[in-house]
Scaffold this motif. Structure first.
Motif: not given
Length: 99
Positions: A63-67, A70-73, A84-88, A94-98
């Protein structure tokens, strides 16, 4: 997992932290024999973690790695380094949520 197991695991982690501090303190004080003794106790205590405790720790690390991803993106997007399209796309791949 019941409450007693969680309490035991928490107490076990506290013991591991105490042994780590004792090892570091003995090493800093120049007491090599005590540092080695505490190191061995620390190693054994880490090896005695329950399988459920290890699973919970690994889940928290994931979970920490996923956060962090997300933060880096989002940081890259906000600074204009990524469109924006690259972040999306990265969130989808990576199956990341909001955020």
């Amino acid at each position: 997992m019941n409450s007693l197991d969680l309490i035991r695991d928490m107490q076990h982690e506290q013991r591991i932290r105490r042994l780590g501090r004792a090892c570091a303190s003995a090493h800093a004080g120049g007491d090599h024999d005590a540092a080695m003794t505490h190191w061995e106790q620390l190693r054994e205590a880490i090896a005695e973690r329950s399988p459920s405790q290890v699973a919970r720790m690994e889940a928290r690390m994931a979970q920490r790695a996923r956060r962090q991803i997300k933060s880096a993106l989002m940081l890259a997007f906000l600074h204009g380094w990524l469109p924006a399209f690259a972040v999306t796309a990265a969130f989808q791949v990576l199956s990341l949520r909001s955020v």
